[in-house]
Motif scaffolding. Sequence first.
Motif, PDB file in Angstrom:
ATOM      1  N   VAL A  88       0.842  -1.204   0.000  1.00  0.00           N
ATOM      2  CA  VAL A  88       0.000   0.000   0.000  1.00  0.00           C
ATOM      3  C   VAL A  88       0.875   1.251   0.000  1.00  0.00           C
ATOM      4  N   VAL A  89       1.944   1.240   0.789  1.00  0.00           N
ATOM      5  CA  VAL A  89       2.854   2.388   0.835  1.00  0.00           C
ATOM      6  C   VAL A  89       3.452   2.652  -0.542  1.00  0.00           C
ATOM      7  N   LEU A  92       0.997   4.208  -2.895  1.00  0.00           N
ATOM      8  CA  LEU A  92       0.801   5.642  -2.670  1.00  0.00           C
ATOM      9  C   LEU A  92       1.826   6.469  -3.439  1.00  0.00           C
ATOM     10  N   LEU A  95       0.799   8.224  -6.631  1.00  0.00           N
ATOM     11  CA  LEU A  95       0.179   9.548  -6.621  1.00  0.00           C
ATOM     12  C   LEU A  95       1.179  10.619  -7.045  1.00  0.00           C
TER      13      LEU A  95
END
Length: 138
Positions: A88-89, A92, A95
């Motif tokens: 998940v990190v 991110l 983005l």
Amino acid sequence: MARMSARAARAARAPRTLVQKLGSIVLGFEAIGALLAGLVIFGLKALPAGIPPWWGIVAGAAVAIALVAVAGAIAKPWAVPAGWALQVVIALGALLVPAIAFVVLIFGGMWAYATIGGARIDRQRPAGPPAEPHTESE
């Protein structure tokens, strides 16, 4: 002798599951990708205004170190959830640089197969130590 030999210590350790084998390989290679992603964020100066670009390198190195640490501790019960959290990190990061999403899809897919598919295969394996292979000389 108080110390066990390296061979005896490996024999005493429980055999590694497929999830542990595949998961550590995926996380190890993903660490290289995370470090390179940090360099891309630095090179493209993709961080928001006010944040020095070198923080991209720091973040990539920190995530890479975390991936290697989790890969080394893959036999611990917390390692697989920590691996998912690291996925998940890394996602991110997409983005900041959308091209990182492609890397996330590849390594995230491999991590999903290592954990979900590997666990399914591990459940289908017979319990106990592996059988001794028979050779033609027997």
